[in-house]
Design a protein around this motif. Structure first.
Motif, PDB file in Angstrom:
ATOM      1  N   PRO A 131     -49.199  45.812  65.606  1.00 13.27           N
ATOM      2  CA  PRO A 131     -48.643  44.567  65.042  1.00 13.27           C
ATOM      3  C   PRO A 131     -48.769  44.455  63.523  1.00 13.27           C
ATOM      4  N   ASP A 132     -49.801  45.075  62.940  1.00 18.03           N
ATOM      5  CA  ASP A 132     -50.040  44.957  61.500  1.00 18.03           C
ATOM      6  C   ASP A 132     -49.556  46.185  60.735  1.00 18.03           C
ATOM      7  N   PHE A 133     -48.552  46.850  61.245  1.00 16.81           N
ATOM      8  CA  PHE A 133     -48.090  48.094  60.632  1.00 16.81           C
ATOM      9  C   PHE A 133     -47.619  47.880  59.193  1.00 16.81           C
ATOM     10  N   ILE A 134     -46.935  46.780  58.945  1.00 11.73           N
ATOM     11  CA  ILE A 134     -46.444  46.506  57.587  1.00 11.73           C
ATOM     12  C   ILE A 134     -47.613  46.371  56.608  1.00 11.73           C
ATOM     13  N   GLN A 135     -48.701  45.767  57.050  1.00 13.64           N
ATOM     14  CA  GLN A 135     -49.870  45.648  56.182  1.00 13.64           C
ATOM     15  C   GLN A 135     -50.418  47.033  55.839  1.00 13.64           C
ATOM     16  N   ARG A 136     -50.399  47.931  56.815  1.00 12.29           N
ATOM     17  CA  ARG A 136     -50.861  49.300  56.556  1.00 12.29           C
ATOM     18  C   ARG A 136     -49.941  50.002  55.559  1.00 12.29           C
ATOM     19  N   MET A 137     -48.626  49.794  55.694  1.00 12.58           N
ATOM     20  CA  MET A 137     -47.677  50.385  54.754  1.00 12.58           C
ATOM     21  C   MET A 137     -47.915  49.857  53.335  1.00 12.58           C
ATOM     22  N   LYS A 138     -48.197  48.565  53.232  1.00 12.86           N
ATOM     23  CA  LYS A 138     -48.476  47.972  51.922  1.00 12.86           C
ATOM     24  C   LYS A 138     -49.746  48.574  51.324  1.00 12.86           C
ATOM     25  N   PHE A 139     -50.745  48.753  52.149  1.00 14.59           N
ATOM     26  CA  PHE A 139     -51.991  49.351  51.684  1.00 14.59           C
ATOM     27  C   PHE A 139     -51.732  50.756  51.128  1.00 14.59           C
ATOM     28  N   TYR A 140     -50.961  51.550  51.856  1.00 15.66           N
ATOM     29  CA  TYR A 140     -50.656  52.914  51.413  1.00 15.66           C
ATOM     30  C   TYR A 140     -49.851  52.918  50.113  1.00 15.66           C
ATOM     31  N   SER A 141     -48.824  52.083  50.064  1.00 16.34           N
ATOM     32  CA  SER A 141     -47.946  52.093  48.893  1.00 16.34           C
ATOM     33  C   SER A 141     -48.660  51.547  47.652  1.00 16.34           C
ATOM     34  N   PHE A 142     -49.484  50.525  47.826  1.00 11.58           N
ATOM     35  CA  PHE A 142     -50.204  49.946  46.681  1.00 11.58           C
ATOM     36  C   PHE A 142     -51.238  50.931  46.135  1.00 11.58           C
ATOM     37  N   TYR A 143     -51.853  51.680  47.044  1.00 13.79           N
ATOM     38  CA  TYR A 143     -52.787  52.708  46.572  1.00 13.79           C
ATOM     39  C   TYR A 143     -52.042  53.760  45.751  1.00 13.79           C
ATOM     40  N   ARG A 144     -50.857  54.148  46.235  1.00 12.93           N
ATOM     41  CA  ARG A 144     -50.064  55.158  45.506  1.00 12.93           C
ATOM     42  C   ARG A 144     -49.657  54.612  44.141  1.00 12.93           C
ATOM     43  N   LEU A 145     -49.242  53.342  44.097  1.00 11.31           N
ATOM     44  CA  LEU A 145     -48.857  52.708  42.834  1.00 11.31           C
ATOM     45  C   LEU A 145     -50.045  52.665  41.874  1.00 11.31           C
ATOM     46  N   ASN A 146     -51.196  52.303  42.390  1.00  9.19           N
ATOM     47  CA  ASN A 146     -52.392  52.239  41.571  1.00  9.19           C
ATOM     48  C   ASN A 146     -52.733  53.612  40.990  1.00  9.19           C
ATOM     49  N   THR A 147     -52.548  54.647  41.789  1.00  7.72           N
ATOM     50  CA  THR A 147     -52.808  56.002  41.319  1.00  7.72           C
ATOM     51  C   THR A 147     -51.862  56.384  40.191  1.00  7.72           C
ATOM     52  N   LEU A 148     -50.585  56.040  40.344  1.00  7.71           N
ATOM     53  CA  LEU A 148     -49.595  56.368  39.319  1.00  7.71           C
ATOM     54  C   LEU A 148     -49.881  55.626  38.017  1.00  7.71           C
ATOM     55  N   ILE A 149     -50.303  54.374  38.139  1.00  7.32           N
ATOM     56  CA  ILE A 149     -50.594  53.574  36.944  1.00  7.32           C
ATOM     57  C   ILE A 149     -51.808  54.134  36.209  1.00  7.32           C
ATOM     58  N   ARG A 150     -52.849  54.516  36.958  1.00  7.52           N
ATOM     59  CA  ARG A 150     -54.042  55.066  36.323  1.00  7.52           C
ATOM     60  C   ARG A 150     -53.737  56.393  35.644  1.00  7.52           C
ATOM     61  N   LYS A 151     -52.856  57.199  36.267  1.00  9.50           N
ATOM     62  CA  LYS A 151     -52.481  58.474  35.656  1.00  9.50           C
ATOM     63  C   LYS A 151     -51.710  58.253  34.355  1.00  9.50           C
ATOM     64  N   GLY A 152     -51.023  57.126  34.252  1.00  4.95           N
ATOM     65  CA  GLY A 152     -50.265  56.815  33.038  1.00  4.95           C
ATOM     66  C   GLY A 152     -51.059  55.971  32.076  1.00  4.95           C
ATOM     67  N   ARG A 153     -52.402  56.044  32.193  1.00  4.29           N
ATOM     68  CA  ARG A 153     -53.285  55.271  31.320  1.00  4.29           C
ATOM     69  C   ARG A 153     -52.960  53.777  31.386  1.00  4.29           C
ATOM     70  N   TYR A 154     -52.753  53.308  32.605  1.00  2.00           N
ATOM     71  CA  TYR A 154     -52.514  51.902  32.900  1.00  2.00           C
ATOM     72  C   TYR A 154     -51.249  51.357  32.233  1.00  2.00           C
ATOM     73  N   ARG A 155     -50.249  52.209  32.112  1.00  2.00           N
ATOM     74  CA  ARG A 155     -48.954  51.750  31.616  1.00  2.00           C
ATOM     75  C   ARG A 155     -48.010  51.554  32.801  1.00  2.00           C
TER      76      ARG A 155
END
Length: 286
Positions: free
Chosen positions: A90-114
């Motif tokens: 039932p909470d699959f969308i929440q899991r997808m959000k967790f995965y995607s937000f982690y990926r976004l956070n990783t990309l932002i940190r790699k770009g020196r928070y840009r």
């Protein structure tokens, strides 16, 4: 849904082994590239994909970790996360959000928070069951929009496919997306060439189907497949043991409460009267 059957010619794409040798095939990405293009509904072909780290480590002692089924990036830097879910979640969308937000956070940190110039993230969920009962479509693409339906942002896009809603007959299968879903739902049921639709000769599908053909397996692939069968059988057996133990604990609690009859306890836990009596005997001995 019988994903593993010794009498089938083709292994189901939905099985662990089938998903790994098609979507997760690192040596031949023709199927994956075309499937991703169809799933995100892009008119632009994906020329190259590179698999990337699929594990999400916990950033702190108490934070969640996880593992994507597949994570990859294309030649334009677009990021793809693909998840297969065969059981009800039932909470699959929440899991997808967790995965995607982690990926976004990783990309932002790699770009020196840009935040400028970030690549797109496509979080794709393929589900056997229905998670949007109010939406009739089997394929949905979701981005950030305002209350008027006007686009706010599409840097992160969520794509879901609910296989149970796909009911198209073969004569109505036209698009690459429909060919993909039709193949995922039917490949393990086909044994004779007369059952094969013409589009299974298309290069991307032919490459995947070859990997699923038990008759064409090398000894190494046969061993890998049989090891997967054994691992799945053991996992099912262990899960069944856990369920039975939970039932026994519940039965013992109900017996100690003394509010229900033996028959009522057995019915409530979907077990035989003998099972309840055995637990009652064990309590008496203690």
């Amino acid at each position: 849904m019988d994903l593993y059957n010794g009498h089938q010619r083709f292994i189901s794409i939905l099985s662990d082994y089938g998903f790994k040798v098609t979507f997760g095939n690192e040596t031949d990405t023709r199927f994956l590239r075309k499937a991703l293009q169809a799933l995100i509904q892009s008119p632009v072909a994906i020329k190259h994909v590179e698999f990337i780290e699929s594990e999400i480590p916990g950033l702190t002692k108490d934070s969640r970790s996880g593992v994507y089924d597949i994570a990859c990036v294309d030649e334009r830097g677009n990021q793809f996360i693909v998840e297969m879910q065969l059981s009800k979640y039932p909470d699959f969308i929440q899991r997808m959000k967790f995965y995607s937000f982690y990926r976004l956070n990783t990309l932002i940190r790699k770009g020196r928070y840009r935040f400028e110039g970030l690549p797109k993230i496509y979080c794709i969920g393929i589900l056997a069951f229905n998670i949007f009962p109010h939406i009739p479509d089997y394929h949905n693409i979701a981005v950030l929009k305002n209350e008027k339906g006007e686009l706010i942002d599409e840097q992160t896009t969520f794509i879901t496919v609910e296989l149970v809603k796909f009911k198209k007959r073969l004569t109505h299968v036209q698009t690459d997306l429909d060919k993909l879903i039709y193949t995922m739902k039917t490949i393990h049921k086909a044994n004779k060439p007369k059952q094969f639709p013409q589009f299974w000769n298309e290069e991307w599908l032919e490459a995947a189907i070859k990997e699923l053909d038990t008759r064409a397996m090398t000894p190494e692939k046969r061993m890998a497949y049989e090891m997967t069968l054994a691992a799945n059988a053991l996992a099912i057996e262990n899960e069944q043991k856990k369920i039975e133990e939970v039932k026994k604990v519940t039965i013992r609690k109900l017996l100690l409460q003394g509010k229900l009859s033996i028959e009522e306890i057995a019915d409530a836990n979907d077990v035989t009267i003998e099972v309840v009596l055995e637990e009652k005997k064990g309590l008496s001995n203690k």
